[in-house]
Design a protein around this motif. Sequence first.
Motif, PDB file in Angstrom:
ATOM      1  N   VAL A 107      34.760 114.735 -38.326  1.00 57.09           N
ATOM      2  CA  VAL A 107      36.026 115.254 -37.798  1.00 57.09           C
ATOM      3  C   VAL A 107      35.943 115.421 -36.278  1.00 57.09           C
ATOM      4  O   VAL A 107      36.883 115.081 -35.536  1.00 57.09           O
ATOM      5  N   ILE A 108      34.815 115.946 -35.803  1.00 54.70           N
ATOM      6  CA  ILE A 108      34.611 116.131 -34.360  1.00 54.70           C
ATOM      7  C   ILE A 108      34.681 114.784 -33.639  1.00 54.70           C
ATOM      8  O   ILE A 108      35.350 114.643 -32.598  1.00 54.70           O
ATOM      9  N   GLU A 109      33.995 113.798 -34.194  1.00 55.79           N
ATOM     10  CA  GLU A 109      33.979 112.468 -33.577  1.00 55.79           C
ATOM     11  C   GLU A 109      35.380 111.850 -33.562  1.00 55.79           C
ATOM     12  O   GLU A 109      35.777 111.200 -32.584  1.00 55.79           O
ATOM     13  N   LYS A 110      36.116 112.065 -34.649  1.00 53.23           N
ATOM     14  CA  LYS A 110      37.483 111.538 -34.722  1.00 53.23           C
ATOM     15  C   LYS A 110      38.373 112.202 -33.681  1.00 53.23           C
ATOM     16  O   LYS A 110      39.165 111.541 -32.993  1.00 53.23           O
ATOM     17  N   ALA A 111      38.242 113.513 -33.534  1.00 51.77           N
ATOM     18  CA  ALA A 111      39.032 114.255 -32.557  1.00 51.77           C
ATOM     19  C   ALA A 111      38.687 113.802 -31.141  1.00 51.77           C
ATOM     20  O   ALA A 111      39.575 113.653 -30.285  1.00 51.77           O
ATOM     21  N   GLN A 112      37.395 113.615 -30.882  1.00 57.04           N
ATOM     22  CA  GLN A 112      36.973 113.182 -29.546  1.00 57.04           C
ATOM     23  C   GLN A 112      37.501 111.797 -29.203  1.00 57.04           C
ATOM     24  O   GLN A 112      37.892 111.531 -28.058  1.00 57.04           O
ATOM     25  N   SER A 113      37.511 110.918 -30.193  1.00 62.56           N
ATOM     26  CA  SER A 113      38.031 109.558 -29.962  1.00 62.56           C
ATOM     27  C   SER A 113      39.524 109.590 -29.675  1.00 62.56           C
ATOM     28  O   SER A 113      40.031 108.790 -28.887  1.00 62.56           O
ATOM     29  N   GLU A 114      40.238 110.521 -30.313  1.00 66.06           N
ATOM     30  CA  GLU A 114      41.684 110.632 -30.090  1.00 66.06           C
ATOM     31  C   GLU A 114      41.967 111.131 -28.668  1.00 66.06           C
ATOM     32  O   GLU A 114      42.918 110.692 -28.018  1.00 66.06           O
ATOM     33  N   VAL A 115      41.128 112.040 -28.183  1.00 62.88           N
ATOM     34  CA  VAL A 115      41.304 112.590 -26.846  1.00 62.88           C
ATOM     35  C   VAL A 115      41.094 111.519 -25.781  1.00 62.88           C
ATOM     36  O   VAL A 115      41.783 111.501 -24.738  1.00 62.88           O
ATOM     37  N   LYS A 116      40.175 110.599 -26.047  1.00 59.86           N
ATOM     38  CA  LYS A 116      39.845 109.551 -25.069  1.00 59.86           C
ATOM     39  C   LYS A 116      40.928 108.478 -24.960  1.00 59.86           C
ATOM     40  O   LYS A 116      40.954 107.711 -24.021  1.00 59.86           O
ATOM     41  N   LYS A 117      41.817 108.406 -25.940  1.00 61.20           N
ATOM     42  CA  LYS A 117      42.839 107.342 -25.925  1.00 61.20           C
ATOM     43  C   LYS A 117      43.900 107.614 -24.851  1.00 61.20           C
ATOM     44  O   LYS A 117      44.270 108.715 -24.564  1.00 61.20           O
TER      45      LYS A 117
END
Length: 272
Positions: A262-272
Motif C-alpha cells: 500500500v505504501i509503495e502504491k501511494a508513493q507511486s501515485e504521488v510521483k505521477k
Amino acid sequence: MNYLDYLRTDKFPHFWCSGCGNGIVLCAIARAFEELDLTLENTVVVTGIGCWGKADDYVRTNSFHGTHGRALAFATGIKLANPSLNVVVLMGDGDGITIGGNHFIHAARRNVDVTAILVNNFNYGMTGGQYSGTTPEERITTTSRYGHIEEGFDICAVAKAAGARYVARASTENPQQLKNLIRDGIKKQGFACIEAISPCPTHFGRNNGMRSPAALMRWVNENSVTPAQAVAMSEEELAGKLVMGLICDRPGEDYSTKYQHVIEKAQSEVKK
C-alpha cells in the motif's frame, strides 16, 4: 549463541510456584531461539500481566511489559514500526484470550507477523485461582465453588477460525515437541499461535483433586489426542479432549508485507 545466552540466569531461581510449567516453556523458547540463531538486538519479547507475564524478567532480548490483555496490541505496533524484528508475545489464558480476546482474534484476522505463545493454566493463577475463559466446565475454582457452568474457549480453535496461519498445541510434559512447535511458529510468516498446556498446581490442581504436578500431568495425558486421532473421532468423542501437535499451517501474506504494498502504491501515485 547458547540457549542460556538468551536468559538472565542471574535472576534465577524464578518466582513461579513449585510444579508450575512456566520454567519449562521459557526453556523451550530459549532453545527455539538458539536453533534459529536469533540475535538479542532483533528479537522483542512482549508480555502482559499474570504469572506468565513475568517471563520478560528472565530474558536478555529486547522486551516490553504491557498492561493486562493488551500484549498483542503493543506487539502489533512494534512489528509495524519495524517489520524486521522477531516479535514473540507471551500471554496466559486470562491475559491473552479472556481479557485480551478481542485483540487476539483481530491479530489473527489481520495476520500480523508475530508469534503468540499462550500458556493455558485454566485459571487466573496470580490473583487467586478465579475461573478464566479456558476453565473447563464443571471444574472448581475460587469463583466457581460448586462447579464452573460455562464452556471454556478452545484457544487453538479460536485462533484457526479467526485466520491464524500457524496453530499448534503442546503440553509442558513434552518440552521437545513444544520447542519444535515454537521454533516453527517463529519461522512462519504471519500470525502464529502456540498454546502450551500447563495446569496451575497451586489453585486449579488443588481445587480439583490433583494435588501434585504428577497428577496434573496424568490428567492432561488422559485427555490428550494427536491430530491424526482427532480426525477419526466424532464431535462427542472429542468433547473435553486436547489435540496436541500441529493443528493448522497455511500460507498467506502477512499484514506488514501487505501494508508495504500500500505504501509503495501511494508513493507511486504521488510521483505521477
